[in-house]
Design an enzyme around this catalytic site. Structure first.
Site, mmCIF file in Angstrom:
data_model
loop_
_atom_site.group_PDB
_atom_site.id
_atom_site.type_symbol
_atom_site.label_atom_id
_atom_site.label_comp_id
_atom_site.label_asym_id
_atom_site.label_seq_id
_atom_site.Cartn_x
_atom_site.Cartn_y
_atom_site.Cartn_z
ATOM 1 N N GLY A 28 38.574 40.202 46.100
ATOM 2 C CA GLY A 28 38.747 38.768 46.409
ATOM 3 C C GLY A 28 39.321 38.192 45.137
ATOM 4 O O GLY A 28 38.651 38.173 44.127
ATOM 5 N N THR A 29 40.550 37.775 45.162
ATOM 6 C CA THR A 29 41.391 37.877 43.984
ATOM 7 C C THR A 29 42.283 36.685 43.773
ATOM 8 O O THR A 29 42.585 35.958 44.713
ATOM 9 C CB THR A 29 42.317 39.102 44.164
ATOM 10 O OG1 THR A 29 41.511 40.227 44.321
ATOM 11 C CG2 THR A 29 43.264 39.318 43.028
#
Lengths: 228, 322
Positions: A28-29
């Site tokens: 999750g970036t």
């Protein structure tokens, strides 16, 4: 208008935008790449999470593909590691067979072919950025469904939604290396401040004809944030 | 052609190698059939009740279970750190089956190679099988390459083999692993490998249901270039935090130290914080509990022979041995 993502399991509006399986580790970036005068600048946060738990706070999402080509990974950690290993393997063979550095677009197309032909079982959004002597610094965005988009700058990951406006307003063609690094750090810091699944540090990578340079900014020395 | 590739004479079927997932689709079909049967049984019950018939002997849901039998999962605390002289791995020793403790002293630090050991969390059978399979592959590789020393075998090779295997099975092999060891190429290393096949390198890490308790201890006290004794104590503290604060973890703490020269110090157990023997020994029982035989008086006795009992006519024949 053509939709960039076709996979039925992917819904960008759901709480699980990557269609991850239960217990799957994801990046999750926030990832970001942009060309500048003489090369490309890549940037990423360093958080890796599993649901609401951060399994790593110092991940390196800037992944080596060949001497002057790197990729930025978002989506499932397992899927993106596996496919970037395959592309790295292809490119090393190509380098030996042709006796020259592979082109950035070759790397991007190899990545796209894998993502597109396995779109039902992969959750991977990858940015390929690098420098080659034919076309200089370039950035390609290989999105979830397997489209390959050549862009003037590329954003990816859950945190990217928060900084599209900032990048649209601040990005200019032909910036200097220092301007580019400052903008990448600023943009990722803003995304990290608003996106719960981005965080940690900011890593950047400068790719030029002369060579590559890494840089890490700790979480307490960022140009922006946190938001209270 | 090697003789090993030819099917054995007289063998009609060679079982397929590797993991078997036939039961996954079987279980899905079974579960669907049960759900349908339950709905039918429930409808029947309602119908009977509406028409004033006796529904007491009919079980709700037709007596079908709500879920498939579950595999044995090890609620676990495992941890590892890199120190000045190598790597320390630690694990608790509890194996659970739902709420029940299935095994109080199980081994969770598995052998992978002479210079590598691996802590396992997840389904016990999967961690055992995965580490054993890779251990076998690496030993064959070591012999094939004529590697002179145990530390010539690379950690990177083990990580690649394990993550490729787990990725191929798309997370159905529930093995969450911490791989620790030393090699000549990169010295002391520690990796975590998740069930879907992603791998990460760390200086210190923890996994399993007790990982939150363990990582808190490591985050507060780990520092670069620790001495061996301090490193072992830190991992013991991390595992003990899991043992006492996580219901899925318990019993003893195992420790495995792999030093830079390849020497291994496997301590099993390293700590026994739940040893009940001294407490049991300390209990003094009342002398009134130690009753001598005959304390209860026999007031009357009667012998009733079994009616119609006959002993079978047994003829003993010597077994022929010549």
């Amino acid at each position: 208008m053509m939709s960039a993502s076709h996979s039925s399991m992917v819904n960008p509006m759901s709480s699980n935008p990557y269609g991850l399986k239960e217990g799957e580790v994801s990046t999750g970036t926030t990832i970001l790449a942009m060309p500048f005068d003489g090369g490309v600048m890549l940037g990423a946060d360093t958080r890796t999470s599993m649901g609401s738990y951060a399994t790593s706070r110092s991940t390196d999402k800037i992944t080596f593909l060949s001497d002057h080509i790197f990729c930025l990974r978002s989506g499932s950690a397992a899927d993106t590691q596996a496919i970037s290993d395959i592309v790295k393997h292809y490119l090393s063979h190509l380098t030996i067979e042709t006796g020259r550095e592979p082109l950035v677009k070759t790397a991007a197309h190899l990545m796209k072919n894998i993502v597109y032909s396995n779109k039902d079982s992969l959750s991977a959004g990858v940015i390929i950025a690098g420098w080659d002597p034919v076309e200089g610094g370039q950035v390609f965005n290989v999105v979830q469904g397997g489209s390959c988009l050549k862009q003037s700058f590329a954003l990816g990951g859950s945190g990217s939604l928060f900084i599209y406006g900032l990048m649209d307003s601040e990005f200019k063609e032909g910036m200097t290396q220092d301007e580019a690094r400052a903008l990448v750090k600023k943009a990722i810091s803003h995304a990290m401040a608003r996106d719960g699944s981005s965080g940690g540090m900011v890593r950047t990578m400068t790719v030029t004809a002369e060579g590559n340079k890494r840089d890490v900014t700790p979480g307490n020395e960022l140009p922006f944030g946190p938001v209270f | 052609m090697s003789e090993f590739t030819r099917p054995m004479e007289g063998a009609t079927e060679i079982p397929p190698a590797g993991f078997n997932f036939e039961n996954v689709s079987r279980n899905a079909r079974l579960m669907e059939a049960w759900t349908n049967a339950k709905e039918q049984a429930e409808a029947m019950r309602k119908h009977h009740a509406q028409h004033g018939m006796d529904v007491a002997p009919m079980m709700a849901g037709g007596g079908y279970p709500n879920h498939m039998p579950l595999a044995k999962k090890t609620g676990t605390t495992i941890a590892g750190i890199v120190f000045k002289g190598g790597v320390v791995l630690g694990a608790d020793t509890r194996a659970t089956n739902g709420d029940e403790v299935a095994e109080k002293n199980c081994r969770k630090i598995h052998y992978v190679a002479d210079n590598m050991y691996c802590c396992g969390a997840g389904t016990a059978a999967d961690t055992d099988q995965t580490t054993a399979l890779v251990a076998s592959q690496l030993e064959l590789l070591r012999m094939d390459l004529h590697l002179p020393h145990a530390t010539s075998l690379r950690m990177k090779t083990a990580v690649t083999r394990i993550s490729r295997l787990l990725f191929r099975y798309q997370g159905h092999v529930s093995a969450a692993l911490i791989l620790g060891g030393v090699d000549k190429a990169e010295g002391a290393q520690l990796y975590s490998i998740h069930p879907h096949g992603s791998s990460m390198r760390f200086a210190y890490t923890a996994m399993g249901s007790g990982s939150l308790a363990a990582i808190s201890v490591l985050e507060s006290a780990w520092e670069p270039d620790m001495e061996e004794a301090d490193a072992v104590t830190l991992v013991q503290r991390a595992i003990t935090a899991g043992i006492f604060n996580d219901l899925g973890s318990g019993s003893n703490c195992d420790i495995c130290v792999i030093k830079n020269d390849g020497a291994v110090d496997y301590q099993r157990p390293s700590l026994t914080p739940n040893n009940t023997a001294p407490f049991r020994a300390a209990i003094t029982r009342s002398s009134r509990m130690d009753m001598k035989p005959g304390t209860t008086p026999i007031l009357d006795s009667k012998f009733v022979p079994h009616k119609g009992a006959t002993l079978a006519d047994v003829t003993v024949t010597e077994m022929e041995v010549s």
